[in-house]
Write a protein that holds these residues in place. Sequence first.
Motif, PDB file in Angstrom:
ATOM      1  N   GLN A 106       0.921  -1.014   0.035  1.00 13.81           N
ATOM      2  CA  GLN A 106      -0.189   0.034   0.022  1.00 13.81           C
ATOM      3  C   GLN A 106       0.979   1.322  -0.020  1.00 13.81           C
ATOM      4  O   GLN A 106       0.753   2.319  -0.675  1.00 13.81           O
ATOM      5  CB  GLN A 106      -1.134  -0.133   1.214  1.00 13.81           C
ATOM      6  CG  GLN A 106      -1.789   1.245   1.381  1.00 13.81           C
ATOM      7  CD  GLN A 106      -2.413   1.391   2.626  1.00 13.81           C
ATOM      8  OE1 GLN A 106      -1.883   0.602   3.897  1.00 13.81           O
ATOM      9  NE2 GLN A 106      -3.267   2.280   2.931  1.00 13.81           N
TER      10      GLN A 106
ATOM     11  N   LEU B  18      -6.145  -4.834  -6.499  1.00 12.65           N
ATOM     12  CA  LEU B  18      -7.319  -4.977  -6.718  1.00 12.65           C
ATOM     13  C   LEU B  18      -7.747  -6.502  -6.836  1.00 12.65           C
ATOM     14  O   LEU B  18      -8.865  -6.953  -6.428  1.00 12.65           O
ATOM     15  CB  LEU B  18      -8.010  -4.156  -7.906  1.00 12.65           C
ATOM     16  CG  LEU B  18      -8.199  -2.663  -7.628  1.00 12.65           C
ATOM     17  CD1 LEU B  18      -8.605  -1.989  -8.903  1.00 12.65           C
ATOM     18  CD2 LEU B  18      -9.154  -2.420  -6.613  1.00 12.65           C
TER      19      LEU B  18
ATOM     20  N   THR C 221      -6.207  -8.901  -5.515  1.00 16.13           N
ATOM     21  CA  THR C 221      -6.063  -9.443  -4.257  1.00 16.13           C
ATOM     22  C   THR C 221      -7.458  -9.337  -3.452  1.00 16.13           C
ATOM     23  O   THR C 221      -7.568  -9.877  -2.364  1.00 16.13           O
ATOM     24  CB  THR C 221      -4.888  -9.083  -3.288  1.00 16.13           C
ATOM     25  OG1 THR C 221      -5.302  -7.505  -2.908  1.00 16.13           O
ATOM     26  CG2 THR C 221      -3.760  -9.114  -4.290  1.00 16.13           C
ATOM     27  N   HIS C 222      -8.517  -8.551  -3.742  1.00 14.89           N
ATOM     28  CA  HIS C 222      -9.684  -8.338  -3.105  1.00 14.89           C
ATOM     29  C   HIS C 222     -10.773  -9.412  -3.958  1.00 14.89           C
ATOM     30  O   HIS C 222     -12.024  -8.977  -3.165  1.00 14.89           O
ATOM     31  CB  HIS C 222     -10.173  -6.766  -3.362  1.00 14.89           C
ATOM     32  CG  HIS C 222      -9.253  -5.995  -2.409  1.00 14.89           C
ATOM     33  ND1 HIS C 222      -9.776  -5.577  -1.508  1.00 14.89           N
ATOM     34  CD2 HIS C 222      -8.074  -5.268  -2.560  1.00 14.89           C
ATOM     35  CE1 HIS C 222      -8.716  -4.556  -0.602  1.00 14.89           C
ATOM     36  NE2 HIS C 222      -7.769  -4.482  -1.449  1.00 14.89           N
TER      37      HIS C 222
ATOM     38  N   PRO D 276     -12.794 -12.134  -3.925  1.00 16.57           N
ATOM     39  CA  PRO D 276     -13.064 -13.370  -2.810  1.00 16.57           C
ATOM     40  C   PRO D 276     -12.197 -14.672  -3.074  1.00 16.57           C
ATOM     41  O   PRO D 276     -11.673 -15.034  -2.124  1.00 16.57           O
ATOM     42  CB  PRO D 276     -14.727 -13.523  -2.863  1.00 16.57           C
ATOM     43  CG  PRO D 276     -15.178 -12.107  -3.412  1.00 16.57           C
ATOM     44  CD  PRO D 276     -14.071 -11.682  -4.377  1.00 16.57           C
TER      45      PRO D 276
ATOM     46  N   SER E 122      -8.616 -14.228  -2.933  1.00 19.02           N
ATOM     47  CA  SER E 122      -8.055 -13.702  -1.592  1.00 19.02           C
ATOM     48  C   SER E 122      -8.434 -14.787  -0.744  1.00 19.02           C
ATOM     49  O   SER E 122      -7.083 -15.195   0.243  1.00 19.02           O
ATOM     50  CB  SER E 122      -9.275 -12.697  -1.021  1.00 19.02           C
ATOM     51  OG  SER E 122      -9.013 -12.332   0.231  1.00 19.02           O
TER      52      SER E 122
ATOM     53  N   ALA F 149      -2.948 -10.975   0.787  1.00 16.65           N
ATOM     54  CA  ALA F 149      -4.372 -11.131   0.615  1.00 16.65           C
ATOM     55  C   ALA F 149      -5.218  -9.785   0.976  1.00 16.65           C
ATOM     56  O   ALA F 149      -4.747  -9.198   2.067  1.00 16.65           O
ATOM     57  CB  ALA F 149      -5.135 -12.276   1.329  1.00 16.65           C
ATOM     58  N   ASN F 150      -6.014  -9.355   0.204  1.00 15.35           N
ATOM     59  CA  ASN F 150      -6.818  -8.148   0.622  1.00 15.35           C
ATOM     60  C   ASN F 150      -5.788  -6.845   0.886  1.00 15.35           C
ATOM     61  O   ASN F 150      -6.037  -6.240   2.093  1.00 15.35           O
ATOM     62  CB  ASN F 150      -7.567  -8.298   1.530  1.00 15.35           C
ATOM     63  CG  ASN F 150      -8.943  -9.148   1.093  1.00 15.35           C
ATOM     64  OD1 ASN F 150      -9.304  -9.249   0.288  1.00 15.35           O
ATOM     65  ND2 ASN F 150      -9.041 -10.306   2.170  1.00 15.35           N
TER      66      ASN F 150
ATOM     67  N   PRO G 213      -4.623  -3.390   1.501  1.00 18.21           N
ATOM     68  CA  PRO G 213      -5.446  -1.928   1.591  1.00 18.21           C
ATOM     69  C   PRO G 213      -5.176  -1.208   0.737  1.00 18.21           C
ATOM     70  O   PRO G 213      -3.800  -0.882  -0.058  1.00 18.21           O
ATOM     71  CB  PRO G 213      -5.172  -1.693   3.254  1.00 18.21           C
ATOM     72  CG  PRO G 213      -3.607  -2.322   3.433  1.00 18.21           C
ATOM     73  CD  PRO G 213      -3.637  -3.552   2.753  1.00 18.21           C
TER      74      PRO G 213
ATOM     75  N   GLN H 108      -6.680   2.469   3.506  1.00 17.64           N
ATOM     76  CA  GLN H 108      -6.618   2.294   4.908  1.00 17.64           C
ATOM     77  C   GLN H 108      -5.412   3.231   5.655  1.00 17.64           C
ATOM     78  O   GLN H 108      -4.524   3.274   5.248  1.00 17.64           O
ATOM     79  CB  GLN H 108      -6.539   0.948   5.209  1.00 17.64           C
ATOM     80  CG  GLN H 108      -6.525   0.435   6.795  1.00 17.64           C
ATOM     81  CD  GLN H 108      -6.427  -0.894   7.153  1.00 17.64           C
ATOM     82  OE1 GLN H 108      -6.543  -1.630   6.353  1.00 17.64           O
ATOM     83  NE2 GLN H 108      -5.671  -1.245   8.221  1.00 17.64           N
TER      84      GLN H 108
END
Length: 347
Positions: A33, A197, A199-200, A202, A205, A218-219, A221, A224
Motif C-alpha cells: 500500500q 484490486l 487480491t480483493h 473473494p 483472496s 491477501a486483501n 489495503p 486504509q
Amino acid sequence: MKKTVAYISFSTLMFSLMEIALKLAGGAFDPIQLNLIRFAVGGIVLLPIALSALKKQKRQLNWKDLGLFTITGFVCVIISMTLYQLAIVYSPAATVAVLFSCNPVFALIFSYLILHERLGRANLISVVVSVIGLLIIVNPAHLTNVVGLTLAVTSALTFGLYSIISRYGSQKRDLNGIVMTCFTFLTGTVELLAIVLVTHIPLISQSMKQVGYLKPFANIPIIQNISWQYAPLLFFIGVCVTGGGFAFYFLAMETSDVSTASLVFFIKPALAPILAAFILSEQINLPTIVGIVIILLGSVITFIGNRSKSIRSEMGQPVYPEKQTDLEASKILDKVKDLNSNIEDED
C-alpha cells in the motif's frame, strides 16, 4: 554552480532519508500500500515538469512510448520497489540503504551483458571493489537475516536492470530522464493498483490465505489509515522524498552533467546509516562500517572514471584511450603488412 550544489544537497538528503521515512511509516501502512501511495504521489509531483519538458521538445507520447513505460513501470515499481519496501520491513533501514546504493554496480554489469557496452578499467575495478564491500556486509558465512538481505540485494539488482532498460528505451524513443521517470511511476502505479484490486477478489483472496507466505498479500489495503494523522508523513514520503528527490536529481543533471549529479548516489551509502543511527537509533556493527567504506571507495572510483570519460568526450578525445591505442597499433601493423606485401610483389 550554487544551484547545482543546492539541487544535489537536497536530493542527497531526501534519498538518504528514504529508508528511514518508509521504516517509520511501516507500522501504519501495508508495505505494498505504501509503495502504491508514494509512487502515485511522486508521479503526480513530477508530471508538470515532465509535461513542460515534452512541450519544449515539441514531443507527444504515443502507444510505443506507453509500451516502454509499461515495461519500466513493471520492473521498477512492481518488482524492484516492492522488494525494496519488503526489505525495509525485514532489515534495518541503514543496511537496506547501503545495499540498495549498489544498484549502479548491477547496472554496469547489465549494460555489459545486455547492451554489450565496454566496461572501462575504472568501472571494472569499481564493480570488484563494490562487490567485496557488499559481501562483507552480507557476510554469507554467518547469515542471520537471509530474507531481508536477499530482498535488499534483489531489489538493487532489479533496479540496476530497470536503469539499463530505461536508458536504452529513452535513447530509442528520444525521451529525457524526468519524462521516463514520471511516466514509469504513473504507469507502474496503475499496474500495481490492478494487482492490488485482484487480491480483493473473494476467490483469489481466500486462496491466498490458505498459503502461508501469500497470506500477508491477501486483501491489500488501498486507502486504509490515510488520514490527517499520517498526512505529514505521507506528504514527506510522496512529495519530498519520491517526487522532490528525483526532481532535484534531474535538475542537477540539467545544470551540470550526469557524473556530477550521480554524486547523490555516492554520498548516500555514508549519510543514510548516520541518519538512521540518529533518528532510528540503529546500531551499525563493525563489518557494516568496513563494507560501507569499501563501497564508498568503489563509488569514488566510478565517479572519477565517469568524470574522466566525460571530460575526454567534451574535448573530443577518445573515451577509452587504451582502446584507441590498440586501434592505432592495429592500423600501423596493417600498414606494415601491406608494405611487406608490396615489396614481395615487386620481387
